[in-house]
Design a protein around this motif. Structure first.
Motif, PDB file in Angstrom:
ATOM      1  N   UNK A 102       1.017  -1.289  -0.153  1.00 45.51           N
ATOM      2  CA  UNK A 102       0.269   0.113   0.166  1.00 45.51           C
ATOM      3  C   UNK A 102       0.960   1.361   0.048  1.00 45.51           C
ATOM      4  N   UNK A 103       2.325   1.401   0.210  1.00 46.68           N
ATOM      5  CA  UNK A 103       3.092   2.858  -0.498  1.00 46.68           C
ATOM      6  C   UNK A 103       3.225   2.947   0.366  1.00 46.68           C
ATOM      7  N   UNK A 104       3.505   2.546   2.120  1.00 45.27           N
ATOM      8  CA  UNK A 104       3.771   3.044   3.488  1.00 45.27           C
ATOM      9  C   UNK A 104       4.751   1.976   4.335  1.00 45.27           C
ATOM     10  N   UNK A 105       5.627   2.445   4.719  1.00 46.46           N
ATOM     11  CA  UNK A 105       6.087   1.859   5.807  1.00 46.46           C
ATOM     12  C   UNK A 105       5.443   2.331   6.815  1.00 46.46           C
ATOM     13  N   UNK A 106       6.083   1.078   8.718  1.00 43.84           N
ATOM     14  CA  UNK A 106       5.268   1.748  10.061  1.00 43.84           C
ATOM     15  C   UNK A 106       6.433   1.781  10.396  1.00 43.84           C
ATOM     16  N   UNK A 133       3.430   7.145   4.525  1.00 43.65           N
ATOM     17  CA  UNK A 133       3.003   6.996   2.832  1.00 43.65           C
ATOM     18  C   UNK A 133       4.316   7.449   2.267  1.00 43.65           C
ATOM     19  N   UNK A 134       5.070   6.702   1.059  1.00 48.07           N
ATOM     20  CA  UNK A 134       6.261   6.923   0.446  1.00 48.07           C
ATOM     21  C   UNK A 134       5.591   7.213  -0.530  1.00 48.07           C
ATOM     22  N   UNK A 135       6.481   7.966  -1.271  1.00 49.16           N
ATOM     23  CA  UNK A 135       5.412   8.495  -2.675  1.00 49.16           C
ATOM     24  C   UNK A 135       6.050   7.652  -3.639  1.00 49.16           C
ATOM     25  N   UNK A 136       5.482   7.227  -4.811  1.00 47.77           N
ATOM     26  CA  UNK A 136       6.283   6.221  -5.261  1.00 47.77           C
ATOM     27  C   UNK A 136       7.194   6.356  -6.337  1.00 47.77           C
ATOM     28  N   UNK A 137       7.973   7.683  -6.718  1.00 46.01           N
ATOM     29  CA  UNK A 137       9.283   7.492  -7.185  1.00 46.01           C
ATOM     30  C   UNK A 137      10.517   8.029  -6.170  1.00 46.01           C
ATOM     31  N   UNK A 186       5.123  11.393   4.372  1.00 43.80           N
ATOM     32  CA  UNK A 186       3.928  11.911   5.329  1.00 43.80           C
ATOM     33  C   UNK A 186       3.798  11.483   6.105  1.00 43.80           C
ATOM     34  N   UNK A 187       4.232  11.549   7.247  1.00 40.52           N
ATOM     35  CA  UNK A 187       3.883  10.872   8.384  1.00 40.52           C
ATOM     36  C   UNK A 187       1.957  10.847   9.313  1.00 40.52           C
ATOM     37  N   UNK A 188       1.901   9.652   9.635  1.00 44.30           N
ATOM     38  CA  UNK A 188       0.806   9.741  10.124  1.00 44.30           C
ATOM     39  C   UNK A 188       0.471   8.642  11.647  1.00 44.30           C
TER      40      UNK A 188
END
Length: 191
Positions: A102-106, A133-137, A186-188
């Protein structure tokens, strides 16, 4: 003649080990294909009084004050628990990770060891609990400075997240030796 060949072999071993060390230092900042290099920093709002803890934390060990660093930081990511947070320039840590589908790391937490990374009783934990959230590139991903306020017993009593992106961009480019494109994560923060 035999002494010359021993000296030559010794010199060759030194040169090879120096080359391996230089290659390892350079590769630390170059993530493998399909992975990203997560870059951040851990800071404390007040310096930890290491002198007051030195005797208790080093009792019964062969550790000699002044010969080792005061703190080791280990980042605990969900994708790969206990990922070594390699410490580099100005206290930044680097962790090479593969983002999830899903394009994230935790980031779960940080483990901090005082004086020795070997003895578990020298360690304390700092909360993380953030999804990034990790941008695609993205190849290089900056997640900011995690600044903790600790009480005397090293419990977290306060936290703030700092964004020092411009400084991190310059520091990292200088350490790698080339201009890099550093993305802002982008941090949540989990509740």
């Amino acid at each position: 003649m035999q002494n010359k060949s021993k000296f030559f072999i010794f010199l060759l071993m030194i040169l090879c080990s120096g080359s391996l060390y230089a290659a390892k230092a350079k590769n630390r900042a170059e993530p493998k294909r399909g992975k990203i290099l997560v870059i951040g920093k851990i800071a404390y709002s007040q310096p930890i009084d290491t002198a007051a803890r030195e005797e208790a934390f080093t009792a019964g060990t062969k550790w000699q004050p002044g010969k080792e660093k005061d703190f080791w930081h280990k980042a605990n990511f969900k994708e790969s628990s206990n990922t070594e947070a390699t410490e580099g320039l100005d206290g930044y840590f680097y962790a090479e990770l593969k983002p999830s589908k899903d394009g994230t790391v935790h980031l779960n937490s940080f483990s901090v060891a005082m004086f020795s990374s070997v003895n578990w009783y020298n360690q304390f934990n700092l909360p993380g609990e953030v999804t990034i959230n990790v941008p695609d590139d993205a190849v290089y991903l900056y997640i900011g400075t995690f600044e903790y306020e600790l009480d005397y017993a090293l419990r977290t009593v306060g936290f703030r997240h700092l964004d020092e992106y411009e400084r991190a961009q310059k520091d990292l480019s200088r350490e790698i030796g080339k201009e890099i494109e550093l993305y802002r994560g982008v941090l949540k923060f989990d509740e």
